[in-house]
Design an enzyme around this catalytic site. Structure first.
Site, PDB file in Angstrom:
ATOM      1  CE1 TYR A 144      -3.798   2.391   0.769  1.00  0.00           C
ATOM      2  CE2 TYR A 144      -2.378   3.258   2.508  1.00  0.00           C
ATOM      3  CZ  TYR A 144      -3.507   3.364   1.716  1.00  0.00           C
ATOM      4  OH  TYR A 144      -4.353   4.436   1.871  1.00  0.00           O
ATOM      5  CG  ASP A 239       5.943   3.431   0.686  1.00  0.00           C
ATOM      6  OD1 ASP A 239       6.279   4.031   1.735  1.00  0.00           O
ATOM      7  OD2 ASP A 239       4.768   3.214   0.377  1.00  0.00           O
ATOM      8  CE  LYS A 267       2.337   4.761   8.134  1.00  0.00           C
ATOM      9  NZ  LYS A 267       0.948   5.002   8.469  1.00  0.00           N
TER      10      LYS A 267
END
Ligand code: HOZ
Length: 429
Positions: A144, A239, A267
């Protein structure tokens, strides 16, 4: 534990917010029941609207690596807010955090700040396409990379939890440029390059997958992707929205000693405020506007509050020589404790872990890719989730998510959690 007030708040929310939540992964649809509404949080604990204290293993889906309401971050945000919250003009703070990030992460010269991991990944593939003058990308089933159109093809996280890994609304025109590969399967990736000569701009991958549970890369897999990219003139994009500044100061590039061409962050880099970023060597990053032709922009990009929070977080991680060792040890302790409890209850399970990312799968077979992650027994997971919640332990309400361990957890907290797992396990069969 009672969750009456949370249930009432959820009913009110559902009247004015689609599904009652502002991001699907917060809903309890996959496990049943209603989401917990948080009142406040400190360190390793969440305090909900019903007055319950929960040990938190989601930690805002990753950012709170040093615990909730970490004081240096909170103080930096308060002080910065007094000076104005957004200017749409450059600040010295942006250069300060950029320089620190560049010094911590291998193989990057320049970094562009955005507002989320989604934006970072979306912008990174645009840059890769602009740089290589090619259209197609390879992504892995179950990974994702945020919710932009190109990535909602066999996507993990909430997309698979809620049954829409290929979302309606993504046009066929966009979908045709996303080629799908199987995680941990180099042969599959090689075949895609052979079938699509000179047209693949980049491979994008979570170097440790965290959106189908936690799935570490097989030995040699990331190195193999690097070689395939080099042989075929494509860029390798890591990622590192989850892994960046979490698994090592330099993220997965440092941990696995594999060089990526572009790296995306989210994050931890924002210390709990909305921050994403993408970074790479000067030769690629200078293709971005205004230095180059690939356009990317944002009113709140490099926002001073967000930069102040991120800077304090990175400074704290950079200054702590033992942080990643400590996190690894705490998570290993949790893993070993849970294994003992699940074994003695005779439960069939697999635990995957890398550093402070860990997941429990209710299947005895190895979980190495999306298909094996999907084999897990969801009915058992539901009981496990609700059992732990009743014991005051909060994990993600989906079997497709990773637990994120925070340094604020004490060994007493871990022992409490292991005992809770033991109690719940005895009722799972
Ligand atoms: N990346 C997060 C966990 N898979 C998702 C956060 C969200 O979608 O709200």
């Amino acid at each position: 534990m009672l969750y009456e007030r949370s249930s009432r708040l959820f009913a009110e929310a559902a009247k004015v917010i689609p599904g009652g939540v502002n991001s699907p992964v917060r809903a309890f649809k996959a496990v049943g029941g209603t989401p917990i509404f948080v009142k406040e949080a400190k360190g390793a604990y969440l305090y909900d609207e019903d007055g319950n204290r929960l040990i938190d293993y989601i930690n805002s889906w990753g950012p709170m690596i040093l615990g909730h309401a970490y004081e240096p971050v909170i103080n930096a945000v308060i002080e910065r807010a007094k000076k104005g919250t957004s200017f749409g003009m450059p600040t010295a703070l942006e250069t300060e955090i950029a320089a620190l990030a560049v010094s911590m992460v291998p193989n990057i010269d320049k970094i562009r700040f955005v507002n989320s991991g989604t934006e970072a990944c979306m912008s990174a593939i645009r840059l890769a396409r602009g740089y290589t003058k090619r259209d197609k990308i390879i992504k892995f089933a179950g990974c994702y990379h945020g919710h932009s159109d190109s990535f909602l093809i066999q996507a993990g996280s909430g997309a698979v939890t809620f049954g829409t890994p290929n979302s309606p609304g993504v046009t066929q025109g966009t979908a045709k440029d996303t080629l799908l590969a199987k995680y941990n399967d180099l042969q599959n990736v090689a075949e895609l390059f052979t079938a699509n000569p000179d047209s693949i701009a980049a491979i994008i991958i979570e170097p440790v997958a965290g959106n189908m549970g936690c799935i570490p890369p097989a030995d040699g897999f990331l190195q193999g992707l690097r070689e395939l990219c080099d042989q075929n003139g494509a860029l390798l994009i890591f990622d590192e929205v989850m892994t960046g500044f979490r698994l090592a100061k330099g993220g997965a590039q440092e941990l696995y000693n594999v060089k990526a061409d572009l790296v995306t962050f989210g994050k931890v880099i924002g210390g709990g405020l909305p921050v994403g970023a993408f970074a790479g060597p000067e030769a690629i990053m200078n293709h971005l506007a205004p230095a180059g032709p690939v356009y990317q922009a944002g009113t709140l990009s490099g926002n001073p509050l967000a930069m102040a929070a991120g800077l304090e977080m990175l400074k704290a991680l950079n200054a702590d020589a033992d942080i990643y060792k400590r996190l690894d040890e705490k998570t290993a302790y949790l893993e070993n404790g849970m294994r003992k409890e699940l074994d003695s209850a005779g439960i069939t399970y697999t635990i995957n872990r890398r550093g402070s990312m860990i997941s429990v799968h209710f299947d005895e077979r190895p979980v190495t890719d999306f298909a094996s992650a999907a084999n897990g027994d969801n009915e058992t997971f539901k009981k496990f989730f609700h059992g732990l919640l009743q014991e005051g332990v909060y994990i993600a309400p989906s079997a497709y998510e990773t637990w994120f361990i925070t340094d604020a957890l004490t060994y007493d907290d871990l022992d409490f959690t292991i005992q809770a797992v033991g109690k719940v396990a005895s009722n799972l069969k």
